[in-house]
Design an enzyme around this catalytic site. Structure first.
Site, PDB file in Angstrom:
ATOM      1  N   ARG A 294      63.085  25.500  42.124  1.00 20.76           N
ATOM      2  CA  ARG A 294      62.990  24.518  43.222  1.00 20.76           C
ATOM      3  C   ARG A 294      63.395  25.112  44.561  1.00 20.76           C
ATOM      4  NH1 ARG A 294      66.834  21.144  43.764  1.00 20.76           N
ATOM      5  NH2 ARG A 294      67.147  20.830  41.538  1.00 20.76           N
TER       6      ARG A 294
ATOM      7  N   TYR B 180      47.463  13.800  63.723  1.00 22.31           N
ATOM      8  CA  TYR B 180      47.093  13.465  62.333  1.00 22.31           C
ATOM      9  C   TYR B 180      47.711  12.128  61.911  1.00 22.31           C
ATOM     10  CZ  TYR B 180      46.017  14.236  57.425  1.00 22.31           C
ATOM     11  OH  TYR B 180      45.522  14.116  56.151  1.00 22.31           O
TER      12      TYR B 180
ATOM     13  N   ASP C  93      50.772  20.840  65.541  1.00 22.02           N
ATOM     14  CA  ASP C  93      49.997  20.937  64.299  1.00 22.02           C
ATOM     15  C   ASP C  93      48.693  21.644  64.672  1.00 22.02           C
ATOM     16  OD1 ASP C  93      48.231  20.537  62.188  1.00 22.02           O
ATOM     17  OD2 ASP C  93      48.920  18.500  61.771  1.00 22.02           O
TER      18      ASP C  93
ATOM     19  N   LYS D 283      43.566  23.880  54.340  1.00 27.73           N
ATOM     20  CA  LYS D 283      42.330  24.007  55.109  1.00 27.73           C
ATOM     21  C   LYS D 283      41.947  25.485  55.258  1.00 27.73           C
ATOM     22  CE  LYS D 283      43.041  19.588  55.229  1.00 27.73           C
ATOM     23  NZ  LYS D 283      43.695  18.898  56.315  1.00 27.73           N
TER      24      LYS D 283
HETATM   25  C1  LIG Z   1      44.829  17.965  56.294  1.00 27.94           C
HETATM   26  C2  LIG Z   1      45.730  17.916  57.473  1.00 27.94           C
HETATM   27  C3  LIG Z   1      47.091  17.618  57.334  1.00 27.94           C
HETATM   28  C4  LIG Z   1      47.707  17.293  55.990  1.00 27.94           C
HETATM   29  O1  LIG Z   1      47.675  18.364  55.143  1.00 27.94           O
HETATM   30  P1  LIG Z   1      47.637  18.223  53.519  1.00 27.94           P
HETATM   31  O2  LIG Z   1      47.645  19.623  53.078  1.00 27.94           O
HETATM   32  O3  LIG Z   1      46.386  17.464  53.203  1.00 27.94           O
HETATM   33  O4  LIG Z   1      48.850  17.445  53.153  1.00 27.94           O
HETATM   34  C5  LIG Z   1      47.881  17.627  58.460  1.00 27.94           C
HETATM   35  N1  LIG Z   1      47.366  17.896  59.679  1.00 27.94           N
HETATM   36  C6  LIG Z   1      46.070  18.163  59.865  1.00 27.94           C
HETATM   37  C7  LIG Z   1      45.556  18.438  61.212  1.00 27.94           C
HETATM   38  C8  LIG Z   1      45.202  18.175  58.771  1.00 27.94           C
HETATM   39  O5  LIG Z   1      43.901  18.440  58.945  1.00 27.94           O
END
Ligand SMILES: *Cc1c(COP(=O)(O)O)cnc(C)c1O
Length: 398
Positions: A63, A116, A188, A213
């Site tokens: 963990r 987001y 982000d 992504k």
């Molecule tokens: C997909 C996404 C998230 C969340 O990420 P996960 O891996 O799906 O939890 C956060 N910010 C942006 C801009 C995203 O495209």
């Protein structure tokens, strides 16, 4: 510019392939091993004490992290020009980890409103239960952001580029507002990736990526990462060990493997994004294209000044189309797969009205800027011309 790390002198691909990895690995393997272990053994009692006194860097219990995760954390820190990185089991787990570490009852957080939606939801609906106040101001309204800050504000948060409207934040200006008020800033940058922009170089305190992504890049894993200084990240890493939002060894192997081709993939995503945005912009069936690489884009100048490329995501509106006519175009494409998400090798297509906003009222959709005739295309790495031929056929026939 943060030039204190040796790695900063190396190019993106060299870092993506080698950074964080030992030259000599177990069994002389060229790849890192997948260490499937929930716990790690100590030869004797003294070595436990040495470990606790931080004289012996090693693993203890799953963990708190695993060896594969550590290698990729170094790699991702190097790619973003940061001192350290903390990986989580998803992008949302990373965001939640940052907020839970940094915000106390009575503190405030200010968001640009295109950030987001799940991260805004976590703060507005859940951290509010613990006395944290969330404020949202209009995207890229820097004066409104400065005005929303008071002596309880702890964090300014924005996404850039935003999804699906592709607004580009002037990160220098955003960071300056934070610095002037003594408030930390978080970007982000999932849609941009460290190939297209490195927010830490503009002075941001934290950069966040959903590694699900472009970093993973193959639509086969979930992960998230937060990059910044070791001092700021240490408490986040500590809380992660309590939250337990860590990655499995297998997941980390997939991410490490995906990252090897990071730059090559990003170059193609950028090329496809630009070429297809230009094609759509010139097509009579298309009313409007949101892509920061187009000169007509609201934030093109900021994007050109700060970004290396503009990514694979394109949002566009179909001329004189209701939701059904728009859906017909989505359904008529053959190469793109209909799915949420972005950043993988496969091109994905979706209609935001249906995929993410179906349960909203028309008034709410108008408020969020989601018209019925909007399509979101996340370009993969297929051949540009094949994608254009496919899209042209779908647009011409509908
Ligand atoms: C997909 C996404 C998230 C969340 O990420 P996960 O891996 O799906 O939890 C956060 N910010 C942006 C801009 C995203 O495209």
């Amino acid at each position: 510019m943060n030039a204190t790390h040796d790695h900063d002198r190396r190019g993106t691909s060299t870092l993506a392939v080698h950074a964080g990895e030992s030259k000599r690995k177990a069994c002389d393997s060229i790849t890192d091993p997948i260490v499937c272990a929930s716990t790690f053994t100590f030869p004797d009692t003294q070595s436990i004490i040495d470990f606790i006194e931080q004289k012996l860097p090693r693993e203890e219990y799953g963990r708190y992290g695993n060896p594969g995760e550590k290698v990729i954390e170094s790699k991702l820190a190097a790619l973003d020009g940061g001192e350290d990185a903390v990986l989580f089991s998803s992008g949302m787990a990373a965001i939640v980890g940052v907020f839970m570490t940094k915000l106390n009852a009575g503190d405030e957080v200010v968001f640009f409103d295109e950030c987001y939606h799940r991260s805004r939801e976590f703060c507005a609906k859940h951290l509010s239960r613990f006395g944290v106040v969330t404020r949202q101001v209009k995207q890229c309204d820097y004066e409104a952001m400065a005005a929303a800050i008071n002596d309880k504000t702890k964090l300014l948060v924005s996404e850039s580029p935003t999804n699906p409207h592709q607004s580009i934040v002037d990160i220098e200006r955003f960071v300056r507002i934070g610095r002037e008020h003594g408030v930390e800033t978080l970007i982000d940058a999932t849609l941009a990736t460290p190939y297209n922009i490195r927010p830490l170089e503009f002075g941001a305190d934290y950069v966040l990526h959903s590694a699900t992504k472009y970093l993973g890049g193959h639509n086969d894993l979930l992960a998230g990462v937060i990059v910044g200084s070791r001092e700021k990240l240490d408490p986040i890493r500590y809380l992660r060990g309590i939250m337990g939002a860590v990655n499995s060894a297998h997941n980390m192997y997939l991410l490490q493997r995906g990252l090897k081709t990071f730059e090559l993939r990003m170059q193609r995503h950028n090329e496809n994004g630009q070429a297809i945005a230009e094609f759509l912009d010139a097509h009579p069936r298309v009313e409007k294209v949101y892509y920061p690489g187009l000169e007509s884009h609201q934030y093109h100048e900021v994007a050109k000044r700060t970004m290396r490329g503009y990514g694979g995501l394109i949002t566009f509106l179909i001329r004189d189309a209701d939701w059904r006519a728009t859906a017909n175009i989505v359904d008529a494409t053959s190469i793109p797969r209909i799915a949420p998400s972005l950043g993988g090798v496969e091109t994905l297509i979706e209609q935001p009205l249906v995929m993410s906003y179906y349960e909203c009222t028309p008034e709410e959709r108008q408020q969020f800027g989601i018209p019925d005739n909007m399509i979101r295309l996340a370009c993969g790495i297929e051949d540009t011309e094949d994608l254009i031929v496919d899209l042209r056929a779908a647009l011409d026939a509908n």
